[in-house]
Design a protein around this motif. Structure first.
Motif, PDB file in Angstrom:
ATOM      1  N   ARG A   1     -10.893   7.164   6.862  1.00  0.00           N
ATOM      2  CA  ARG A   1     -10.032   6.082   7.259  1.00  0.00           C
ATOM      3  C   ARG A   1      -9.542   5.502   6.097  1.00  0.00           C
ATOM      4  NH1 ARG A   1     -13.519   3.519  10.301  1.00  0.00           N
ATOM      5  NH2 ARG A   1     -14.050   1.966   8.703  1.00  0.00           N
ATOM      6  N   THR A   2     -10.163   5.392   5.290  1.00  0.00           N
ATOM      7  CA  THR A   2      -9.573   4.636   3.629  1.00  0.00           C
ATOM      8  C   THR A   2      -8.609   5.410   3.050  1.00  0.00           C
ATOM      9  OG1 THR A   2     -11.647   3.458   3.555  1.00  0.00           O
ATOM     10  CG2 THR A   2     -10.076   3.713   1.515  1.00  0.00           C
ATOM     11  N   ALA A   3      -8.916   6.913   3.114  1.00  0.00           N
ATOM     12  CA  ALA A   3      -7.950   7.872   2.404  1.00  0.00           C
ATOM     13  C   ALA A   3      -6.688   7.812   3.373  1.00  0.00           C
ATOM     14  CB  ALA A   3      -8.558   9.392   2.362  1.00  0.00           C
ATOM     15  N   VAL A   4      -6.807   7.987   4.558  1.00  0.00           N
ATOM     16  CA  VAL A   4      -5.572   8.070   5.431  1.00  0.00           C
ATOM     17  C   VAL A   4      -4.828   6.774   5.278  1.00  0.00           C
ATOM     18  CG1 VAL A   4      -4.748   8.154   7.720  1.00  0.00           C
ATOM     19  CG2 VAL A   4      -6.593   9.668   7.047  1.00  0.00           C
ATOM     20  N   ALA A   5      -5.414   5.393   5.096  1.00  0.00           N
ATOM     21  CA  ALA A   5      -4.675   4.442   5.012  1.00  0.00           C
ATOM     22  C   ALA A   5      -3.945   4.252   3.853  1.00  0.00           C
ATOM     23  CB  ALA A   5      -5.696   3.334   5.170  1.00  0.00           C
ATOM     24  N   SER A   6      -4.629   4.791   2.813  1.00  0.00           N
ATOM     25  CA  SER A   6      -3.817   5.098   1.359  1.00  0.00           C
ATOM     26  C   SER A   6      -2.718   5.686   1.469  1.00  0.00           C
ATOM     27  CB  SER A   6      -4.944   5.411   0.524  1.00  0.00           C
ATOM     28  OG  SER A   6      -4.428   5.380  -0.876  1.00  0.00           O
ATOM     29  N   PHE A   7      -3.056   7.001   1.857  1.00  0.00           N
ATOM     30  CA  PHE A   7      -1.904   7.896   2.020  1.00  0.00           C
ATOM     31  C   PHE A   7      -0.787   7.326   3.099  1.00  0.00           C
ATOM     32  CE2 PHE A   7       0.106  11.615   4.277  1.00  0.00           C
ATOM     33  CZ  PHE A   7       0.744  12.351   3.424  1.00  0.00           C
ATOM     34  N   LEU A   8      -1.033   6.590   4.029  1.00  0.00           N
ATOM     35  CA  LEU A   8       0.219   6.222   4.946  1.00  0.00           C
ATOM     36  C   LEU A   8       0.957   4.972   4.029  1.00  0.00           C
ATOM     37  CD1 LEU A   8      -1.530   5.894   8.314  1.00  0.00           C
ATOM     38  CD2 LEU A   8       0.450   7.359   7.631  1.00  0.00           C
ATOM     39  N   ARG A   9       0.252   4.266   3.104  1.00  0.00           N
ATOM     40  CA  ARG A   9       0.860   3.188   2.456  1.00  0.00           C
ATOM     41  C   ARG A   9       1.609   3.819   1.462  1.00  0.00           C
ATOM     42  NH1 ARG A   9      -4.370   0.400   2.701  1.00  0.00           N
ATOM     43  NH2 ARG A   9      -4.773   1.568   0.827  1.00  0.00           N
ATOM     44  N   THR A  10       1.327   4.972   0.643  1.00  0.00           N
ATOM     45  CA  THR A  10       2.263   5.555  -0.103  1.00  0.00           C
ATOM     46  C   THR A  10       3.479   6.272   0.557  1.00  0.00           C
ATOM     47  OG1 THR A  10       0.089   5.861  -1.445  1.00  0.00           O
ATOM     48  CG2 THR A  10       2.120   7.229  -2.075  1.00  0.00           C
ATOM     49  N   THR A  11       3.115   6.841   1.693  1.00  0.00           N
ATOM     50  CA  THR A  11       4.276   7.180   2.262  1.00  0.00           C
ATOM     51  C   THR A  11       5.361   6.510   2.867  1.00  0.00           C
ATOM     52  OG1 THR A  11       2.766   9.321   2.898  1.00  0.00           O
ATOM     53  CG2 THR A  11       4.833   9.032   4.183  1.00  0.00           C
ATOM     54  N   LEU A  12       4.775   5.290   3.446  1.00  0.00           N
ATOM     55  CA  LEU A  12       5.702   4.446   3.691  1.00  0.00           C
ATOM     56  C   LEU A  12       6.733   3.863   2.616  1.00  0.00           C
ATOM     57  CD1 LEU A  12       3.591   2.391   6.523  1.00  0.00           C
ATOM     58  CD2 LEU A  12       5.548   3.920   6.849  1.00  0.00           C
ATOM     59  N   GLY A  13       5.910   3.620   1.618  1.00  0.00           N
ATOM     60  CA  GLY A  13       6.604   2.926   0.450  1.00  0.00           C
ATOM     61  C   GLY A  13       7.662   3.928  -0.355  1.00  0.00           C
ATOM     62  N   GLU A  14       7.354   5.532  -0.297  1.00  0.00           N
ATOM     63  CA  GLU A  14       8.123   6.400  -0.595  1.00  0.00           C
ATOM     64  C   GLU A  14       9.537   6.490   0.475  1.00  0.00           C
ATOM     65  OE1 GLU A  14       9.200   9.253  -3.529  1.00  0.00           O
ATOM     66  OE2 GLU A  14       7.515   7.665  -3.411  1.00  0.00           O
ATOM     67  N   ALA A  15       9.027   6.361   1.671  1.00  0.00           N
ATOM     68  CA  ALA A  15      10.079   6.145   2.608  1.00  0.00           C
ATOM     69  C   ALA A  15      11.124   5.098   2.546  1.00  0.00           C
ATOM     70  CB  ALA A  15       9.632   6.237   4.151  1.00  0.00           C
ATOM     71  N   ARG A  16      10.506   3.823   2.185  1.00  0.00           N
ATOM     72  CA  ARG A  16      11.680   2.768   1.752  1.00  0.00           C
ATOM     73  C   ARG A  16      12.346   3.103   0.714  1.00  0.00           C
ATOM     74  NH1 ARG A  16       6.915  -0.256   3.547  1.00  0.00           N
ATOM     75  NH2 ARG A  16       6.122  -0.514   1.411  1.00  0.00           N
ATOM     76  N   SER A  17      11.685   3.711  -0.258  1.00  0.00           N
ATOM     77  CA  SER A  17      12.619   3.888  -1.609  1.00  0.00           C
ATOM     78  C   SER A  17      13.627   4.698  -0.999  1.00  0.00           C
ATOM     79  CB  SER A  17      11.555   4.441  -2.765  1.00  0.00           C
ATOM     80  OG  SER A  17      10.747   3.361  -2.980  1.00  0.00           O
ATOM     81  N   VAL A  18      13.485   5.749  -0.454  1.00  0.00           N
ATOM     82  CA  VAL A  18      14.266   6.971  -0.477  1.00  0.00           C
ATOM     83  C   VAL A  18      15.517   6.516   0.681  1.00  0.00           C
ATOM     84  CG1 VAL A  18      14.835   9.029   0.987  1.00  0.00           C
ATOM     85  CG2 VAL A  18      12.884   9.026  -0.649  1.00  0.00           C
ATOM     86  N   HIS A  19      15.281   5.505   1.754  1.00  0.00           N
ATOM     87  CA  HIS A  19      16.077   4.961   2.414  1.00  0.00           C
ATOM     88  C   HIS A  19      16.836   3.948   1.853  1.00  0.00           C
ATOM     89  CE1 HIS A  19      14.100   7.541   5.390  1.00  0.00           C
ATOM     90  NE2 HIS A  19      15.359   7.394   5.975  1.00  0.00           N
ATOM     91  N   SER A  20      16.457   3.375   0.903  1.00  0.00           N
ATOM     92  CA  SER A  20      17.350   2.198   0.177  1.00  0.00           C
ATOM     93  C   SER A  20      18.318   2.807  -0.658  1.00  0.00           C
ATOM     94  CB  SER A  20      16.496   1.530  -0.711  1.00  0.00           C
ATOM     95  OG  SER A  20      16.118   2.259  -1.934  1.00  0.00           O
ATOM     96  N   ARG A  21      18.542   4.368  -0.810  1.00  0.00           N
ATOM     97  CA  ARG A  21      19.414   4.910  -1.522  1.00  0.00           C
ATOM     98  C   ARG A  21      20.324   5.687  -0.438  1.00  0.00           C
ATOM     99  NH1 ARG A  21      17.598   7.453  -7.074  1.00  0.00           N
ATOM    100  NH2 ARG A  21      20.075   7.446  -7.246  1.00  0.00           N
ATOM    101  N   PRO A  22      21.519   5.176   0.077  1.00  0.00           N
ATOM    102  CA  PRO A  22      22.248   6.157   1.075  1.00  0.00           C
ATOM    103  C   PRO A  22      22.133   7.295   0.665  1.00  0.00           C
ATOM    104  CG  PRO A  22      23.366   4.122   0.628  1.00  0.00           C
ATOM    105  CD  PRO A  22      22.363   4.015  -0.339  1.00  0.00           C
ATOM    106  N   SER A  23      22.429   7.974  -0.626  1.00  0.00           N
ATOM    107  CA  SER A  23      22.715   9.455  -0.657  1.00  0.00           C
ATOM    108  C   SER A  23      21.334  10.355  -0.626  1.00  0.00           C
ATOM    109  CB  SER A  23      23.015   9.548  -2.210  1.00  0.00           C
ATOM    110  OG  SER A  23      22.189   9.007  -3.201  1.00  0.00           O
TER     111      SER A  23
END
Length: 299
Positions: free
Chosen positions: A168-190
């Protein structure tokens, strides 16, 4: 190995249809086959664009494109796309991305590709509701067990997460990283455009290759119906863990094309030619490219 064994049994039982299909491949019209080859080559470009869209950092374009070509060969060594995922994960880590962010980018790519494929299928089914007859694809009495199996798998995964704290801890950490990466990517329209545009273009180009092969062999099924058959078949076999989808994709495509109204022998010929163009012809150069990239320490 079980899906491969079942496909082999089915091939032996229907060897007359397969033999007739191989005979029809020789009658294909070359211009349409060249169009299928062109669409297949563009799928590697679409995959590279989608991979770039999944990370903020700029990846080396030529190496990224070569990696997508090599990943196709690696995909035939491990089941369910694990070969391509391993190659791209190694490529991103060599490019300097931390392993956690590389894994998050890989998850984002897989999510976008799945959403793009299913979304394209849903859109075509809405536009062409009669493109596919589900009766041959889902025989009577199979829907209940299928839904039961999916539900049991979901319950089992949820129970494992609840009961195993480390998981559960590993999955939660992975999801946090993935959501952070998704926010960074979608902050750049290109980057967002590359991610979702490539995710839609990839299955569309694959379906275009199948349509071109169908026209080359005069299948007699409307192009949009062939596209729906392809997308439905690939979505259906996504959970079957055969390396590169060998056997399972061919069987599902033949059934889907027949369900779309194609004669069995002609549908078999189309699928054989399609898989020859998209899988077997690129495999030797893809394997050599993979070896060269390993020696050059690109992956």
């Amino acid at each position: 190995m079980l899906p491969l064994a079942l496909v082999a049994v089915a091939a032996v039982r229907h060897r007359d249809v397969l033999a007739e299909g191989f005979g029809q491949v020789a009658t294909a019209r070359p211009p349409w086959l060249l169009a299928a080859v062109g669409a297949t080559c563009l799928t590697w470009v679409a995959a590279a664009v989608t991979r770039q869209g999944a990370v903020v950092e700029r990846l080396p374009a030529r190496r990224l494109l070569a990696t997508q070509f090599a990943a196709g060969a690696a995909n035939h060594l491990l089941p369910s796309g694990l070969g391509a995922s391993a190659v791209n994960l190694r490529f991103m880590t060599v490019c300097g991305l931390p392993l956690a962010r590389s894994s998050a980018a890989l998850a984002l790519y897989l999510l976008a590709e799945s959403v793009g494929r299913v979304g394209l299928l849903a859109g075509l089914l809405i536009a062409f509701p009669g493109a596919l007859r589900l009766g041959p694809l889902l025989p009577a009495g199979t829907v209940g067990p299928l839904l039961l199996g999916i539900g049991a798998a979901a319950v089992g995964a949820a129970a494992a997460l609840l009961c195993v704290r480390r998981l559960r801890t590993a999955v939660a950490s992975f999801l946090r990283t993935t959501l952070g990466e998704a926010r960074s990517v979608h902050s750049r329209p290109s980057r967002a455009l590359a991610l979702w545009g490539g995710a839609l273009a990839f299955p569309a180009l694959q379906a275009t290759a199948l349509v071109a092969v169908g026209r080359a062999l005069s299948l007699g099924v409307p192009p949009w119906h062939m596209a729906v058959a392809y997308l439905a078949a690939t979505v259906a076999v996504a959970l079957i863990p055969t390396p590169g989808g060998v056997g399972s994709v061919e069987a599902a495509l033949i059934v889907a094309l027949v369900a779309a109204g194609g004669p069995p022998a002609a549908a078999t010929a189309v699928v054989l030619a399609f898989r020859l163009i998209t899988v077997w012809l690129p495999l030797p150069p893809g394997a050599m490219t993979l070896g060269a990239l390993v020696r050059l320490k690109v992956i």
